[in-house]
Design a protein around this motif. Structure first.
Motif, short mmCIF file in Angstrom:
data_model
loop_
_atom_site.label_atom_id
_atom_site.label_comp_id
_atom_site.label_asym_id
_atom_site.label_seq_id
_atom_site.Cartn_x
_atom_site.Cartn_y
_atom_site.Cartn_z
N VAL A 56 34.86 -15.70 14.44
CA VAL A 56 36.07 -15.44 13.65
C VAL A 56 36.46 -13.97 13.70
O VAL A 56 37.59 -13.61 14.05
CB VAL A 56 35.89 -15.88 12.18
CG1 VAL A 56 37.14 -15.57 11.37
CG2 VAL A 56 35.58 -17.35 12.10
N THR A 60 38.04 -13.94 17.51
CA THR A 60 39.39 -14.33 17.10
C THR A 60 40.14 -13.17 16.47
O THR A 60 41.37 -13.15 16.46
CB THR A 60 39.33 -15.52 16.12
OG1 THR A 60 38.50 -16.54 16.69
CG2 THR A 60 40.70 -16.09 15.87
N GLN A 62 39.89 -12.12 13.14
CA GLN A 62 40.27 -12.35 11.75
C GLN A 62 39.09 -12.03 10.84
O GLN A 62 37.98 -12.54 11.07
CB GLN A 62 40.71 -13.81 11.55
CG GLN A 62 41.77 -14.27 12.50
CD GLN A 62 43.06 -13.50 12.36
OE1 GLN A 62 43.58 -13.33 11.26
NE2 GLN A 62 43.59 -13.03 13.48
N ILE A 192 42.22 -17.28 23.06
CA ILE A 192 41.78 -16.77 21.76
C ILE A 192 41.60 -15.26 21.81
O ILE A 192 42.03 -14.53 20.91
CB ILE A 192 40.47 -17.46 21.33
CG1 ILE A 192 40.74 -18.92 20.96
CG2 ILE A 192 39.84 -16.73 20.13
CD1 ILE A 192 39.49 -19.72 20.68
N ARG A 196 43.48 -12.04 19.91
CA ARG A 196 42.78 -10.95 19.24
C ARG A 196 43.31 -9.59 19.69
O ARG A 196 43.51 -8.69 18.88
CB ARG A 196 41.28 -11.04 19.55
CG ARG A 196 40.46 -9.87 19.02
CD ARG A 196 39.08 -9.85 19.61
NE ARG A 196 39.14 -9.59 21.05
CZ ARG A 196 38.08 -9.70 21.86
NH1 ARG A 196 36.92 -10.08 21.40
NH2 ARG A 196 38.21 -9.43 23.16
N GLU A 199 48.71 -10.03 19.38
CA GLU A 199 49.36 -11.29 19.04
C GLU A 199 50.78 -11.38 19.61
O GLU A 199 51.20 -12.44 20.09
CB GLU A 199 49.39 -11.47 17.52
CG GLU A 199 48.03 -11.67 16.89
CD GLU A 199 48.14 -11.97 15.41
OE1 GLU A 199 49.27 -12.22 14.92
OE2 GLU A 199 47.09 -11.98 14.73
N TYR A 212 45.53 -21.09 18.35
CA TYR A 212 44.25 -20.56 18.82
C TYR A 212 43.47 -19.85 17.73
O TYR A 212 42.25 -19.78 17.79
CB TYR A 212 44.49 -19.67 20.04
CG TYR A 212 44.85 -20.49 21.26
CD1 TYR A 212 43.87 -21.21 21.93
CD2 TYR A 212 46.16 -20.58 21.70
CE1 TYR A 212 44.19 -21.99 23.03
CE2 TYR A 212 46.50 -21.36 22.79
CZ TYR A 212 45.50 -22.06 23.46
OH TYR A 212 45.82 -22.85 24.54
N LYS A 213 44.17 -19.33 16.74
CA LYS A 213 43.47 -18.85 15.54
C LYS A 213 42.76 -20.01 14.85
O LYS A 213 41.60 -19.90 14.44
CB LYS A 213 44.46 -18.20 14.56
CG LYS A 213 44.85 -16.78 14.89
CD LYS A 213 45.74 -16.24 13.78
CE LYS A 213 46.16 -14.81 14.03
NZ LYS A 213 47.01 -14.29 12.94
N GLY A 216 39.67 -21.12 16.89
CA GLY A 216 38.54 -20.22 16.68
C GLY A 216 37.90 -20.41 15.31
O GLY A 216 36.67 -20.40 15.18
#
Length: 343
Positions: A56, A60, A62, A192, A196, A199, A212-213, A216
């Motif tokens: 994550v 990704t 996040q 993904i 990252r 975007e 894709y967020k 992930g």
């Protein structure tokens, strides 16, 4: 090209087999004692959770502060399905991560449109909600004191046995690493990582940012559920504190120290810090100062972590081994000549 891929696959398979089966035999023969085996196996579970967070936060992109909630869901679902419903334990351990992944989908759908601090706050709240729910469902979860898990893998006791515990958990860790590395090399994994990095650029090239967020996030929740499914029969006592903020922060520390985006770096950091925490147990509660001190030092002198965004390449290490041996032999020969031929 095909021969090279076959060669690399054989090398990695051999290294993985050695990493799994050699310690397994040493534990079985009591060369490695049960306590050391316990620490290594616990580090394996911590490494799985570090990978979950890294998928994550590092891959990704996040920030999450409640990832251990999925570990708690996996652990409690394994216990409920095997102990209360009567489903065979191996089957329960397969279903539990799927439930965690589905919960990740439900949570991610409304929240992954948020970014940065807002997403971190939502995931923190999610972890606390799971913990509070588990505390109040006393009839199912045992309340704040937790609940004992009376089954274990293929045995009717709380203890799997040190060797079998190591084999199952470290074997699963290796499988997760292999599958995840292949996933990241696929078109889905590259998409993904594109999200990252940028975007806007990814979206302009036809990559669905939200899709894709979500992918992930669900993969990370599934891996967290696997960690919980392994944790339940290994530890034998499950408490709601498993979903606490502190546990999620510990997993995030593994990722930060190992390198955001580096799977092998997270695994390495998880093993090192887990062992250090047990090794410094004689310091009692003062050993908890280790994490902040190490974190401060790393942030000051190597803010990108141990490996940064790079991966530890076993193929390069294997290829460089003959050259290293040759250099050592040459160095030894020169040392012998300088000493007048004496060995």
């Amino acid at each position: 090209m095909k021969n090279l891929q076959t060669r690399n696959t054989l090398i990695l398979t051999g290294i993985a087999a050695v990493a799994i089966f050699v310690p397994f035999l040493l534990i079985k023969l009591t060369v490695i004692n049960a306590y050391t085996a316990y620490v290594i196996t616990l580090a394996g579970i911590n490494a799985i959770m570090a990978i979950s967070v890294n998928v994550v936060s590092g891959i990704t992109g996040q920030l999450t502060l409640g990832q251990c909630a999925f570990e708690a869901v996996g652990a409690y679902m394994t216990m409920i399905l095997a102990q209360d419903v009567g489903i065979p334990l191996p089957v329960a351990m397969v279903i539990a991560p799927i439930v965690a992944a589905f919960l990740g989908f439900l949570i991610g759908f409304p929240t992954l449109k948020l970014e940065g601090d807002y997403l971190a706050i939502v995931t923190l709240a999610f972890g606390e909600i799971i913990r509070v729910v588990l505390v109040n469902l006393k009839g199912i979860t045992g309340g704040p004191n937790g609940k004992s898990f009376k089954y274990s893998f293929l045995r009717d006791s709380l203890d799997w046995g040190a060797a079998l515990s190591y084999l199952v958990i470290i074997g699963m860790l290796v499988v997760i690493i292999v599958l995840l590395q292949n996933f990241l090399r696929s078109s889905y994994g590259r998409a993904i990582m594109a999200v990252r990095e940028d975007e806007i650029a990814a979206n302009s090239n036809g990559v669905s940012v939200f899709k894709y967020k979500m992918l992930g996030f669900v993969v990370a929740a599934f891996i967290g559920g696997i960690g919980g499914a392994l944790y339940a029969p290994f530890i034998g006592l499950i408490k709601p504190e498993l979903a606490s903020f502190n546990n999620s922060i510990n997993a995030l520390i593994f990722v930060v120290l190992g390198g955001m985006g580096s799977i092998t770096g997270s695994v390495l950091a998880a093993f090192v810090l887990t062992y250090l925490q047990e090794f410094l147990r004689f310091l009692q509660n003062y050993r908890l100062l280790l994490y902040p001190v190490v974190l401060i030092l790393v942030m000051l002198f190597r803010p990108q972590g141990l490996l940064g965004m790079k991966e530890l390449s076993f193929i390069k290490c294997w290829d460089g081994l003959p050259g290293l041996i040759k250099k050592l032999k040459e160095k030894r020969a020169k040392a012998t000549e300088s000493n007048g031929g004496e060995k």
